[in-house]
Design a protein around this motif. Structure first.
Motif, PDB file in Angstrom:
ATOM      1  N   LEU A 187       0.834  -1.200   0.000  1.00  0.00           N
ATOM      2  CA  LEU A 187       0.000   0.000   0.000  1.00  0.00           C
ATOM      3  C   LEU A 187       0.873   1.257   0.000  1.00  0.00           C
ATOM      4  O   LEU A 187       0.669   2.178  -0.801  1.00  0.00           O
ATOM      5  N   GLY A 246       5.221  -3.077  -3.784  1.00  0.00           N
ATOM      6  CA  GLY A 246       4.142  -2.168  -4.184  1.00  0.00           C
ATOM      7  C   GLY A 246       4.599  -1.153  -5.221  1.00  0.00           C
ATOM      8  O   GLY A 246       3.900  -0.891  -6.209  1.00  0.00           O
ATOM      9  N   VAL A 259      -4.952  -4.359  -3.073  1.00  0.00           N
ATOM     10  CA  VAL A 259      -4.412  -3.458  -2.045  1.00  0.00           C
ATOM     11  C   VAL A 259      -3.662  -2.305  -2.705  1.00  0.00           C
ATOM     12  O   VAL A 259      -3.844  -1.137  -2.344  1.00  0.00           O
ATOM     13  N   GLY A 260      -2.833  -2.630  -3.701  1.00  0.00           N
ATOM     14  CA  GLY A 260      -2.080  -1.592  -4.395  1.00  0.00           C
ATOM     15  C   GLY A 260      -2.986  -0.637  -5.165  1.00  0.00           C
ATOM     16  O   GLY A 260      -2.700   0.558  -5.264  1.00  0.00           O
ATOM     17  N   ILE A 292      -5.843   0.488  -4.348  1.00  0.00           N
ATOM     18  CA  ILE A 292      -6.352   1.509  -3.426  1.00  0.00           C
ATOM     19  C   ILE A 292      -5.381   2.687  -3.399  1.00  0.00           C
ATOM     20  O   ILE A 292      -5.785   3.850  -3.439  1.00  0.00           O
ATOM     21  N   ALA A 293      -4.084   2.371  -3.371  1.00  0.00           N
ATOM     22  CA  ALA A 293      -3.058   3.406  -3.298  1.00  0.00           C
ATOM     23  C   ALA A 293      -3.013   4.250  -4.572  1.00  0.00           C
ATOM     24  O   ALA A 293      -2.534   5.376  -4.566  1.00  0.00           O
TER      25      ALA A 293
END
Lengths: 215, 176
Positions: free
Chosen positions: A120, B16, B99-100, B102-103
């Motif tokens: 993230l 990421g 997940v990535g 979202i970033a």
């Protein structure tokens, strides 16, 4: 042409309109062409990023063996089991303690959990630096087929995610653990399951997105 | 934060960043790969595997690290793999890339993450049943392909390298 979202602060609003505050502060010093189209990503970028990820995987295998005494390979899906267990624990701790699967995978924040947190952060750094951050509720490919409803997309993502995770745990790994790490180690399981992942996804995608019906 | 946590976090940050730079966090990249319109995902994955494979094989042979194979459990892999494929095409993200995503601001991936948490909870409930059925069918153990074939790992690496490089040549020639 996709309608421009009011939340889209990646690009300026066009000639004659003032730049967004965030845009000015964050990106102006980078001196990039404003609204640089995504097409300008060089052809070799996915190869280079992939090859570097290979180096990261090797370094990680070495480092975890050296400092943790056990070789860890990149993976993602077990973390969702641990996260689900941690969430369930807040309402039904006894149930989680008695569950065979939660006991097997150990409900705690460990190496892979932090790896996911790292994904993230790392992706956010990259998206901010190359200005590709953009708030998106409905992706264009989805819109072409199913229209602009964010609710429709959210329900599909939720159901798809649930189905995908059940499959991933049954196969004991996802595209990272079984795919990347499995093939890197020449695991027989990886060579068997990755073609199944892609083959079934391909057929499903052809059926789901193959036709374009939305205006 | 222990050493274990720091190692995971730092490795994840590189993971990421590279996923993001390789442009594989996007819904359209994943779906267009499945529709065979854009090979970015394949370019990224095959490059990572090729480089990783050579290094991992070397380090194992030098006795520096060890393999951590997943079991060749035919029932789990075939049925699980099929279920995964269906969910992946609908969600448009795999677990790590959700997940990535979202970033990168693609916040519809949040629903995929919620779905995955739900799926994990459901799996934990049905696990005992699966253990005595699907997962009990045929388990050939934690084994590498070279061992299974009774050969050294290097021919397997060589074939994989040739196939990957051939695929890369084809992708660029076709401009996909």
């Amino acid at each position: 042409m996709r309608p421009r979202s009011t939340l889209d602060f990646r690009r300026p609003r066009g000639k004659g309109q003032p730049d967004r505050f965030v845009h000015r502060i964050l990106w102006a010093h980078l001196g990039r062409e404003e609204g640089m189209p995504e097409k300008n990503v060089p052809w070799w970028r996915p190869y280079a990023a992939g090859a570097l990820l290979g180096v990261v995987a090797i370094a990680s295998a070495w480092a975890t063996t050296r400092w943790l005494g056990k070789t860890n390979y990149l993976g993602a899906s077990t973390t969702f089991v641990r996260a689900a267990g941690l969430l369930e624990k807040t309402v039904a701790p006894d149930h989680v303690a008695q569950n065979a699967y939660f006991t097997k995978e150990k409900v705690r924040v460990e190496w892979q959990f932090m790896l996911i947190v790292g994904i993230l952060i790392g992706a956010l750094v990259g998206a901010v630096l190359d200005r590709s951050f953009r708030l998106e509720a409905v992706p264009p490919v989805w819109r072409e087929r199913f229209g602009p409803s964010p609710t429709k997309r959210a329900i599909a993502a939720l159901l798809g995610g649930a189905v995908m995770m059940i499959g991933a745990r049954m196969a004991d790994g996802c595209t990272s653990g079984n795919g990347l790490s499995g093939l890197m180690q020449l695991s027989a399981s990886g060579f068997l399951v990755l073609p199944v992942f892609f083959g079934v996804a391909l057929v499903t995608a052809m059926l789901v997105y193959g036709r374009r019906t939305a205006p | 934060m222990t050493t274990e946590h720091w190692l995971g976090l730092v490795t994840g940050m590189f993971f990421g960043l590279l996923l993001q730079q390789g442009r594989v966090l996007r819904f359209e990249k994943q779906i267009n790969a499945m529709l065979l319109r854009d090979m970015t995902i394949f370019k990224f994955m095959l490059s990572a595997v090729l480089v990783g494979m050579i290094g991992i094989t070397l380090l194992v042979q030098m006795g520096q690290i060890s393999y951590n194979h997943k079991a060749l459990n035919l029932g789990g892999l075939l049925l699980g793999g099929t279920i995964f494929g269906v969910g992946w095409a609908i969600a448009g993200f795999c677990p790590g890339t959700a997940v990535g995503a979202i970033a990168e601001g693609r916040w519809h991936a949040l629903f995929a993450i919620l779905g995955m948490l739900l799926g994990a909870a459901i799996f934990a409930e049905i696990y005992p049943t699966l253990q005595s059925t699907v997962l009990a069918w045929k388990d050939l153990g934690k084994v590498g392909l070279p061992e299974l074939m009774g050969i050294s790992p290097w021919p397997v690496v060589a074939v994989f390298a040739l196939v990957s490089l051939g695929a890369f040549y084809l992708f660029e020639k076709l401009g996909v």
